[in-house]
Design a protein around this motif. Structure first.
Motif, PDB file in Angstrom:
ATOM      1  N   LEU A 269      68.224  43.699  48.104  1.00  0.00           N
ATOM      2  CA  LEU A 269      68.408  44.562  48.147  1.00  0.00           C
ATOM      3  C   LEU A 269      66.966  45.356  48.143  1.00  0.00           C
ATOM      4  O   LEU A 269      66.677  45.343  46.527  1.00  0.00           O
ATOM      5  N   ASP A 270      65.939  46.005  48.718  1.00  0.00           N
ATOM      6  CA  ASP A 270      65.106  46.318  48.513  1.00  0.00           C
ATOM      7  C   ASP A 270      64.842  48.221  47.908  1.00  0.00           C
ATOM      8  O   ASP A 270      65.596  48.669  48.580  1.00  0.00           O
ATOM      9  N   GLU A 271      63.396  47.805  46.988  1.00  0.00           N
ATOM     10  CA  GLU A 271      63.673  50.277  46.985  1.00  0.00           C
ATOM     11  C   GLU A 271      64.880  50.605  46.706  1.00  0.00           C
ATOM     12  O   GLU A 271      65.481  51.458  47.059  1.00  0.00           O
ATOM     13  N   ALA A 272      65.616  49.864  45.797  1.00  0.00           N
ATOM     14  CA  ALA A 272      67.518  50.404  45.216  1.00  0.00           C
ATOM     15  C   ALA A 272      67.556  51.607  44.676  1.00  0.00           C
ATOM     16  O   ALA A 272      68.060  51.898  44.051  1.00  0.00           O
ATOM     17  N   GLN A 273      66.212  52.010  44.042  1.00  0.00           N
ATOM     18  CA  GLN A 273      66.052  53.548  43.328  1.00  0.00           C
ATOM     19  C   GLN A 273      66.657  54.783  44.477  1.00  0.00           C
ATOM     20  O   GLN A 273      66.562  55.328  43.619  1.00  0.00           O
ATOM     21  N   ASN A 274      65.913  54.303  45.699  1.00  0.00           N
ATOM     22  CA  ASN A 274      66.911  55.655  46.588  1.00  0.00           C
ATOM     23  C   ASN A 274      67.925  54.974  46.879  1.00  0.00           C
ATOM     24  O   ASN A 274      68.105  55.982  47.847  1.00  0.00           O
ATOM     25  N   THR A 275      69.158  54.474  46.025  1.00  0.00           N
ATOM     26  CA  THR A 275      70.113  54.661  46.429  1.00  0.00           C
ATOM     27  C   THR A 275      71.215  55.046  45.311  1.00  0.00           C
ATOM     28  O   THR A 275      71.048  55.413  44.276  1.00  0.00           O
ATOM     29  N   THR A 276      71.949  56.028  45.923  1.00  0.00           N
ATOM     30  CA  THR A 276      72.585  56.518  45.138  1.00  0.00           C
ATOM     31  C   THR A 276      73.593  56.090  44.081  1.00  0.00           C
ATOM     32  O   THR A 276      74.496  54.649  44.619  1.00  0.00           O
ATOM     33  N   GLU A 277      74.405  56.547  43.133  1.00  0.00           N
ATOM     34  CA  GLU A 277      75.356  56.153  42.660  1.00  0.00           C
ATOM     35  C   GLU A 277      76.384  54.468  43.147  1.00  0.00           C
ATOM     36  O   GLU A 277      77.262  53.570  43.572  1.00  0.00           O
ATOM     37  N   GLN A 278      77.083  55.924  43.937  1.00  0.00           N
ATOM     38  CA  GLN A 278      77.978  55.313  45.368  1.00  0.00           C
ATOM     39  C   GLN A 278      77.738  54.153  46.212  1.00  0.00           C
ATOM     40  O   GLN A 278      78.363  52.579  45.905  1.00  0.00           O
ATOM     41  N   GLN A 279      76.462  54.266  46.782  1.00  0.00           N
ATOM     42  CA  GLN A 279      75.662  53.418  47.547  1.00  0.00           C
ATOM     43  C   GLN A 279      75.644  52.062  46.223  1.00  0.00           C
ATOM     44  O   GLN A 279      76.183  50.549  47.327  1.00  0.00           O
ATOM     45  N   MET A 280      75.623  51.709  45.784  1.00  0.00           N
ATOM     46  CA  MET A 280      74.441  50.853  44.175  1.00  0.00           C
ATOM     47  C   MET A 280      76.467  50.249  44.515  1.00  0.00           C
ATOM     48  O   MET A 280      76.293  48.451  44.658  1.00  0.00           O
ATOM     49  N   LYS A 281      77.264  50.693  43.808  1.00  0.00           N
ATOM     50  CA  LYS A 281      78.856  49.908  43.589  1.00  0.00           C
ATOM     51  C   LYS A 281      79.342  49.352  44.775  1.00  0.00           C
ATOM     52  O   LYS A 281      79.913  48.207  45.589  1.00  0.00           O
ATOM     53  N   MET A 282      78.983  50.604  46.361  1.00  0.00           N
ATOM     54  CA  MET A 282      79.593  49.797  47.546  1.00  0.00           C
ATOM     55  C   MET A 282      78.596  48.333  47.781  1.00  0.00           C
ATOM     56  O   MET A 282      78.942  47.433  48.181  1.00  0.00           O
ATOM     57  N   ASP A 298      61.477  50.511  41.412  1.00  0.00           N
ATOM     58  CA  ASP A 298      60.631  51.354  40.417  1.00  0.00           C
ATOM     59  C   ASP A 298      61.358  52.858  40.695  1.00  0.00           C
ATOM     60  O   ASP A 298      61.570  53.474  41.605  1.00  0.00           O
ATOM     61  N   VAL A 299      62.318  52.570  38.953  1.00  0.00           N
ATOM     62  CA  VAL A 299      62.980  53.964  38.796  1.00  0.00           C
ATOM     63  C   VAL A 299      62.460  55.422  38.699  1.00  0.00           C
ATOM     64  O   VAL A 299      62.253  56.241  38.478  1.00  0.00           O
ATOM     65  N   THR A 300      60.746  55.279  38.552  1.00  0.00           N
ATOM     66  CA  THR A 300      59.751  56.253  38.620  1.00  0.00           C
ATOM     67  C   THR A 300      59.574  56.507  39.934  1.00  0.00           C
ATOM     68  O   THR A 300      58.370  57.549  40.291  1.00  0.00           O
ATOM     69  N   GLN A 301      59.584  56.363  40.616  1.00  0.00           N
ATOM     70  CA  GLN A 301      59.247  56.507  42.760  1.00  0.00           C
ATOM     71  C   GLN A 301      60.977  56.610  43.416  1.00  0.00           C
ATOM     72  O   GLN A 301      61.196  56.333  44.852  1.00  0.00           O
ATOM     73  N   VAL A 302      61.747  57.610  42.774  1.00  0.00           N
ATOM     74  CA  VAL A 302      63.281  57.920  43.088  1.00  0.00           C
ATOM     75  C   VAL A 302      62.571  59.450  44.595  1.00  0.00           C
ATOM     76  O   VAL A 302      61.597  60.505  43.949  1.00  0.00           O
ATOM     77  N   ASP A 303      63.088  58.680  45.448  1.00  0.00           N
ATOM     78  CA  ASP A 303      62.368  60.012  46.646  1.00  0.00           C
ATOM     79  C   ASP A 303      64.136  61.146  47.025  1.00  0.00           C
ATOM     80  O   ASP A 303      64.534  61.276  47.668  1.00  0.00           O
ATOM     81  N   LYS A 308      72.115  60.947  41.930  1.00  0.00           N
ATOM     82  CA  LYS A 308      71.510  60.728  41.075  1.00  0.00           C
ATOM     83  C   LYS A 308      71.169  59.318  40.814  1.00  0.00           C
ATOM     84  O   LYS A 308      71.932  58.337  42.249  1.00  0.00           O
ATOM     85  N   SER A 309      70.287  58.765  41.240  1.00  0.00           N
ATOM     86  CA  SER A 309      70.121  57.091  41.359  1.00  0.00           C
ATOM     87  C   SER A 309      70.197  56.015  40.786  1.00  0.00           C
ATOM     88  O   SER A 309      71.256  55.962  39.819  1.00  0.00           O
ATOM     89  N   GLY A 310      70.986  55.585  41.838  1.00  0.00           N
ATOM     90  CA  GLY A 310      72.308  54.679  40.934  1.00  0.00           C
ATOM     91  C   GLY A 310      71.287  53.274  40.448  1.00  0.00           C
ATOM     92  O   GLY A 310      71.883  52.232  39.409  1.00  0.00           O
ATOM     93  N   LEU A 311      70.017  53.161  40.208  1.00  0.00           N
ATOM     94  CA  LEU A 311      69.521  52.422  40.331  1.00  0.00           C
ATOM     95  C   LEU A 311      69.230  52.615  38.565  1.00  0.00           C
ATOM     96  O   LEU A 311      69.066  51.607  37.656  1.00  0.00           O
ATOM     97  N   ALA A 312      68.509  53.732  38.363  1.00  0.00           N
ATOM     98  CA  ALA A 312      68.360  54.841  37.020  1.00  0.00           C
ATOM     99  C   ALA A 312      69.869  53.981  36.389  1.00  0.00           C
ATOM    100  O   ALA A 312      69.109  54.159  34.982  1.00  0.00           O
TER     101      ALA A 312
END
Length: 379
Positions: A269-282, A298-303, A308-312
């Motif tokens: 899973l690439d660019e995971a900083q752009n997942t939501t918490e629900q998407q990360m769990k899924m 990269d938690v400093t490049q959230v789009d 909230k970012s799931g990676l953060a």
């Protein structure tokens, strides 16, 4: 103390130039790292001479470094730049595992022990696999070896090899995605898994790609181009196309992972900083049997604009769970142009200053509101 000499023989099947580099340039880097030692090459033998107790400890380290260089030469020789970088970051000087699985005391214990002792030996072997070591060549890209080049990358590769799920968090240019793809290709070529699955959140399209023309792959191609490029470097364009046509390598947006169970696969899973918490769990709950997952970002490049970012938040949520690793890469692990590392560091400093200023403003505002409240109460 009298002069002590350690001698290392270069195996007959290896060309000394392959090990030591043209004009012994690789060996010169070792000498630079251990200035108190005298290192001499005679034919296929390397002599390391020390003249004090202090330099004797350095001699042991230098011997270990040269043995690592010889080991790497079986698959692809280390060049002088790689050796210099790894010595500067103290990677090659770190002791590595010397024994091979299936040899020595552990085997004898397994032969003589009862079932309980056998279980204990299995735990010992699992712990041994998780000991840090210097990884060799992972695979080849465009004819060049792909290997960890910095201390952070070495820790990252070790984490992948010893854990089922690995998170790689760090700035651009640190090799998070490229090394993940290299490990996936190696696992596939070694038949450890049957397929490779690549996914990434398509934030710019809001994960709703149905209105775009073309096939599924054509819809998400722009978002997955870095993964395609890495795969093409390592497999070749023709072979990559064949694997994608027969489904061996699959590329899909994150939204299409829902409801699936991913067995016998290497999943990235690439660019995971752009997942939501629900998407990360899924995504994490798609894990099946004989499957490895690598999540990079990269938690400093959230789009993301709202959630909230799931990676953060993931490290705080999964903290303490065995078989899940977090590898944090830093600006010094950047292997692109040297300016990239300096740019990343400059942005980090700017963010820290901006954060301090923001906290100062909030503090002053809160203090002012408190004073006004006190005055009103006094009236």
């Amino acid at each position: 103390m009298a002069t002590t000499t350690r001698t290392i023989a270069i195996p007959q099947q290896l060309d000394p130039v392959t090990v030591l580099g043209p004009v012994d340039e690789v060996l010169r880097e070792v000498e630079r790292a251990f200035p108190d030692l005298t290192i001499i090459v005679r034919g296929d033998r390397i002599a390391i001479m020390s003249r004090s107790n202090k330099s004797e400890s350095q001699a042991a380290q230098a011997e270990h470094v040269i043995e690592n260089i010889i080991q790497a030469a079986y698959t692809a020789p280390m060049d002088a730049d790689t050796v210099r970088r790894m010595l500067d970051q103290n990677v090659l000087k770190t002791p590595v595992r010397a024994t091979r699985p299936g040899h020595g005391r552990v085997v004898e214990e397994l032969r003589l022990a009862d079932r309980q002792q056998g279980r204990a030996s299995q735990r010992e072997r699992a712990a041994d696999r998780r000991k840090p070591h210097v990884p060799g060549v992972i695979t080849f890209a465009l004819g060049k070896p792909v290997r960890a080049k910095t201390a952070g990358q070495v820790a990252y590769i070790n984490a992948i090899e010893s854990h089922t799920i690995t998170f790689a968090i760090g700035p651009a240019g640190t090799g998070k995605t490229y090394l993940a793809v290299a490990k996936a290709v190696r696992a596939f070529q070694d038949r450890q898994v049957r397929r490779i699955i690549l996914t990434r959140p398509a934030v710019e399209a809001g994960e709703n790609l149905g209105f775009l023309p073309g096939t599924l792959n054509e819809k998400v191609d722009p978002y997955l181009r870095p993964l395609y490029d890495a795969l093409s470097d390592m497999l070749g364009a023709d072979q990559l196309k064949r694997y994608m046509d027969d489904g061996t390598i699959e590329v899909a947006p994150l939204a299409y992972m829902r409801g699936r169970t991913l067995n016998d696969a290497f999943v990235i899973l690439d660019e995971a900083q752009n997942t939501t918490e629900q998407q990360m769990k899924m995504f994490l709950t798609r894990l099946g049997f004989n499957t490895k997952m690598i999540i990079t970002g990269d938690v400093t490049q959230v789009d993301l604009t709202v959630p909230k970012s799931g990676l953060a938040t993931i490290e705080r949520i999964l903290e303490g769970i065995d078989d899940i690793a977090f590898a944090h890469l830093k600006p010094e692990d950047v292997v692109r142009h040297a300016l990239v590392g300096e740019i990343v560091a400059a942005y980090d400093r700017h963010a820290a200053i901006a954060g301090d200023h923001s906290r100062h403003v909030v503090s002053k505002t809160t203090s002012k509101q408190t004073d006004e409240q006190i005055e009103r109460n006094a009236e």
